[in-house]
Design a protein around this motif. Structure first.
Motif, PDB file in Angstrom:
ATOM      1  N   THR A 110       0.936  -1.047  -0.017  1.00  0.00           N
ATOM      2  CA  THR A 110       0.025  -0.065   0.015  1.00  0.00           C
ATOM      3  C   THR A 110       0.835   1.295   0.069  1.00  0.00           C
ATOM      4  O   THR A 110       0.468   1.949  -0.801  1.00  0.00           O
ATOM      5  N   LEU A 111       2.003   1.355   0.884  1.00  0.00           N
ATOM      6  CA  LEU A 111       2.848   2.294   0.733  1.00  0.00           C
ATOM      7  C   LEU A 111       3.727   2.512  -0.567  1.00  0.00           C
ATOM      8  O   LEU A 111       3.718   3.671  -1.163  1.00  0.00           O
ATOM      9  N   ILE A 112       3.935   1.494  -1.152  1.00  0.00           N
ATOM     10  CA  ILE A 112       5.064   1.806  -2.331  1.00  0.00           C
ATOM     11  C   ILE A 112       3.934   1.804  -3.625  1.00  0.00           C
ATOM     12  O   ILE A 112       4.641   2.524  -4.616  1.00  0.00           O
ATOM     13  N   LYS A 113       3.073   1.157  -3.623  1.00  0.00           N
ATOM     14  CA  LYS A 113       2.116   1.225  -4.854  1.00  0.00           C
ATOM     15  C   LYS A 113       1.967   2.605  -5.670  1.00  0.00           C
ATOM     16  O   LYS A 113       2.353   2.711  -6.983  1.00  0.00           O
ATOM     17  N   PRO A 114       1.900   3.720  -4.980  1.00  0.00           N
ATOM     18  CA  PRO A 114       1.815   4.971  -5.678  1.00  0.00           C
ATOM     19  C   PRO A 114       3.068   5.428  -6.270  1.00  0.00           C
ATOM     20  O   PRO A 114       3.180   6.388  -7.307  1.00  0.00           O
ATOM     21  N   PHE A 115       4.284   4.795  -6.023  1.00  0.00           N
ATOM     22  CA  PHE A 115       5.401   5.112  -6.408  1.00  0.00           C
ATOM     23  C   PHE A 115       6.024   3.945  -7.209  1.00  0.00           C
ATOM     24  O   PHE A 115       7.120   3.648  -7.167  1.00  0.00           O
ATOM     25  N   ALA A 116       5.328   3.397  -7.993  1.00  0.00           N
ATOM     26  CA  ALA A 116       5.469   2.007  -8.732  1.00  0.00           C
ATOM     27  C   ALA A 116       6.613   2.187  -9.643  1.00  0.00           C
ATOM     28  O   ALA A 116       7.309   1.414  -9.808  1.00  0.00           O
ATOM     29  N   ASP A 117       6.812   3.078 -10.354  1.00  0.00           N
ATOM     30  CA  ASP A 117       7.576   3.393 -11.345  1.00  0.00           C
ATOM     31  C   ASP A 117       9.069   3.591 -10.727  1.00  0.00           C
ATOM     32  O   ASP A 117      10.056   3.269 -11.260  1.00  0.00           O
ATOM     33  N   THR A 118       9.140   4.078  -9.397  1.00  0.00           N
ATOM     34  CA  THR A 118      10.312   4.658  -8.976  1.00  0.00           C
ATOM     35  C   THR A 118      11.020   3.216  -8.130  1.00  0.00           C
ATOM     36  O   THR A 118      11.984   3.150  -8.016  1.00  0.00           O
ATOM     37  N   PHE A 119      10.108   2.571  -7.483  1.00  0.00           N
ATOM     38  CA  PHE A 119      10.343   1.426  -6.849  1.00  0.00           C
ATOM     39  C   PHE A 119       9.900   0.146  -7.386  1.00  0.00           C
ATOM     40  O   PHE A 119       9.340  -0.701  -6.800  1.00  0.00           O
ATOM     41  N   ASP A 120      10.110  -0.048  -8.662  1.00  0.00           N
ATOM     42  CA  ASP A 120       9.337  -1.252  -9.474  1.00  0.00           C
ATOM     43  C   ASP A 120      10.100  -2.508  -8.808  1.00  0.00           C
ATOM     44  O   ASP A 120       9.236  -3.512  -8.961  1.00  0.00           O
ATOM     45  N   LEU A 121      11.260  -2.666  -8.650  1.00  0.00           N
ATOM     46  CA  LEU A 121      11.864  -3.771  -8.211  1.00  0.00           C
ATOM     47  C   LEU A 121      11.271  -4.289  -6.859  1.00  0.00           C
ATOM     48  O   LEU A 121      11.152  -5.389  -6.632  1.00  0.00           O
ATOM     49  N   LEU A 122      11.200  -3.408  -6.021  1.00  0.00           N
ATOM     50  CA  LEU A 122      10.528  -3.849  -4.632  1.00  0.00           C
ATOM     51  C   LEU A 122       8.924  -4.264  -4.959  1.00  0.00           C
ATOM     52  O   LEU A 122       8.496  -5.319  -4.259  1.00  0.00           O
ATOM     53  N   LEU A 123       8.342  -3.649  -5.681  1.00  0.00           N
ATOM     54  CA  LEU A 123       6.745  -3.929  -5.909  1.00  0.00           C
ATOM     55  C   LEU A 123       6.731  -5.116  -6.914  1.00  0.00           C
ATOM     56  O   LEU A 123       5.964  -6.144  -6.306  1.00  0.00           O
ATOM     57  N   ASP A 124       7.856  -5.465  -7.612  1.00  0.00           N
ATOM     58  CA  ASP A 124       7.541  -6.866  -8.259  1.00  0.00           C
ATOM     59  C   ASP A 124       8.159  -8.067  -7.184  1.00  0.00           C
ATOM     60  O   ASP A 124       7.314  -8.982  -7.274  1.00  0.00           O
ATOM     61  N   TYR A 125       9.008  -7.791  -6.071  1.00  0.00           N
ATOM     62  CA  TYR A 125       9.424  -8.762  -5.185  1.00  0.00           C
ATOM     63  C   TYR A 125       7.765  -8.882  -4.260  1.00  0.00           C
ATOM     64  O   TYR A 125       7.691  -9.915  -4.156  1.00  0.00           O
ATOM     65  N   ILE A 126       7.127  -8.042  -4.044  1.00  0.00           N
ATOM     66  CA  ILE A 126       6.014  -7.925  -3.248  1.00  0.00           C
ATOM     67  C   ILE A 126       5.003  -8.507  -3.929  1.00  0.00           C
ATOM     68  O   ILE A 126       4.245  -9.652  -3.486  1.00  0.00           O
ATOM     69  N   TYR A 127       4.785  -8.465  -5.378  1.00  0.00           N
ATOM     70  CA  TYR A 127       3.862  -9.209  -6.336  1.00  0.00           C
ATOM     71  C   TYR A 127       4.446 -10.811  -5.963  1.00  0.00           C
ATOM     72  O   TYR A 127       3.431 -11.893  -5.915  1.00  0.00           O
ATOM     73  N   ASP A 128       5.441 -11.091  -6.051  1.00  0.00           N
ATOM     74  CA  ASP A 128       6.109 -12.503  -6.071  1.00  0.00           C
ATOM     75  C   ASP A 128       5.803 -13.045  -4.610  1.00  0.00           C
ATOM     76  O   ASP A 128       5.211 -14.187  -4.491  1.00  0.00           O
ATOM     77  N   LEU A 129       5.829 -12.315  -3.543  1.00  0.00           N
ATOM     78  CA  LEU A 129       5.392 -12.746  -2.453  1.00  0.00           C
ATOM     79  C   LEU A 129       4.091 -12.833  -2.097  1.00  0.00           C
ATOM     80  O   LEU A 129       3.513 -14.001  -1.609  1.00  0.00           O
ATOM     81  N   CYS A 130       3.167 -11.974  -2.742  1.00  0.00           N
ATOM     82  CA  CYS A 130       1.958 -12.148  -2.771  1.00  0.00           C
ATOM     83  C   CYS A 130       1.433 -13.519  -3.493  1.00  0.00           C
ATOM     84  O   CYS A 130       0.519 -14.229  -2.990  1.00  0.00           O
ATOM     85  N   THR A 131       1.943 -13.751  -4.716  1.00  0.00           N
ATOM     86  CA  THR A 131       1.653 -15.084  -5.411  1.00  0.00           C
ATOM     87  C   THR A 131       2.063 -16.192  -4.445  1.00  0.00           C
ATOM     88  O   THR A 131       1.342 -17.259  -4.452  1.00  0.00           O
ATOM     89  N   GLU A 132       3.187 -16.231  -3.727  1.00  0.00           N
ATOM     90  CA  GLU A 132       3.473 -17.413  -2.965  1.00  0.00           C
ATOM     91  C   GLU A 132       2.740 -17.625  -1.832  1.00  0.00           C
ATOM     92  O   GLU A 132       2.429 -18.615  -1.465  1.00  0.00           O
ATOM     93  N   HIS A 133       2.289 -16.675  -1.280  1.00  0.00           N
ATOM     94  CA  HIS A 133       1.641 -16.627   0.183  1.00  0.00           C
ATOM     95  C   HIS A 133       0.129 -16.180   0.049  1.00  0.00           C
ATOM     96  O   HIS A 133      -0.235 -15.807   1.086  1.00  0.00           O
ATOM     97  N   PHE A 134      -0.451 -16.165  -1.226  1.00  0.00           N
ATOM     98  CA  PHE A 134      -1.911 -15.717  -1.235  1.00  0.00           C
ATOM     99  C   PHE A 134      -2.922 -16.273  -0.389  1.00  0.00           C
ATOM    100  O   PHE A 134      -3.751 -15.454   0.042  1.00  0.00           O
ATOM    101  N   SER A 135      -2.761 -17.468  -0.089  1.00  0.00           N
ATOM    102  CA  SER A 135      -3.862 -18.253   0.688  1.00  0.00           C
ATOM    103  C   SER A 135      -3.913 -17.569   2.329  1.00  0.00           C
ATOM    104  O   SER A 135      -4.817 -17.263   2.566  1.00  0.00           O
TER     105      SER A 135
END
Length: 189
Positions: A110-135
């Motif tokens: 939620t904190l990083i999403k508004p800055f997606a272009d600036t912190f794209d690597l972190l956001l990508d990692y967060i998406y990977d973690l969400c995929t892994e731990h979605f349940s």
């Protein structure tokens, strides 16, 4: 010298100027601070974050005890002063923290999403973690309380990652079925 309220922090002007274009401009160009005898008061950074930025400038890495909150503040500040290596090191510290503390993934998303272009690597990692731990993540109150667009974004990213993972898996299975140099597909003529 830098002032934070009543506290003073000392640093070498030459080291700061050498390692950071921001501090080089602040301390060596025609800024008022260059000729000041009084300590420079930094109001856009906490003292704790400044200490971590100094640690990075002097040693080339953040302290091993950096908290996630200070790593996030360091990431934002390093981005602001254009210190890409410090920004990336802060992102690495945040990723290490998130890999252990899955319950904080959504708050950092939620904190990083508004800055997606600036912190794209972190956001990508967060998406990977969400995929892994979605349940696990999808049962958190914080997930349910997300805005509709954020939920759609997360589910869309998770679906893309799962689809990509399945495609890679199918490709790998097909590659292993046809071994290089395997002449069993020849008709023998």
């Amino acid at each position: 010298r830098f002032r934070f309220g009543e506290n003073l922090r000392h640093a070498h002007r030459n080291i700061l100027a050498c390692r950071s274009p921001y501090f080089r401009a602040l301390l060596t160009n025609n800024f008022l601070e260059r000729t000041q005898i009084e300590p420079i008061e930094l109001t856009d950074i906490s003292e704790e974050t400044f200490v971590e930025i100094l640690h990075f400038i002097y040693i080339g890495r953040f302290s091993s005890t950096i908290s996630c909150d200070v790593a996030i503040q360091s990431m934002f500040y390093a981005n602001k002063i254009n210190m890409l290596s410090a920004k990336n090191a802060a992102i690495e510290a945040i990723c290490r923290h998130l890999s252990v503390h899955n319950q904080e993934i959504l708050s950092i998303y939620t904190l990083i999403k508004p800055f997606a272009d600036t912190f794209d690597l972190l956001l990508d990692y967060i998406y990977d973690l969400c995929t892994e731990h979605f349940s696990e993540i999808s049962r958190q109150k914080q997930f349910i309380d997300l805005e509709k667009d954020a939920i759609i974004d997360l589910i869309g990213q998770i679906a893309q990652r799962k689809e990509l993972h399945e495609e890679k898996k199918r490709t790998a299975e097909q590659t292993h079925q046809i071994e290089p140099g395997d002449d069993s597909s020849d008709d023998g003529s």
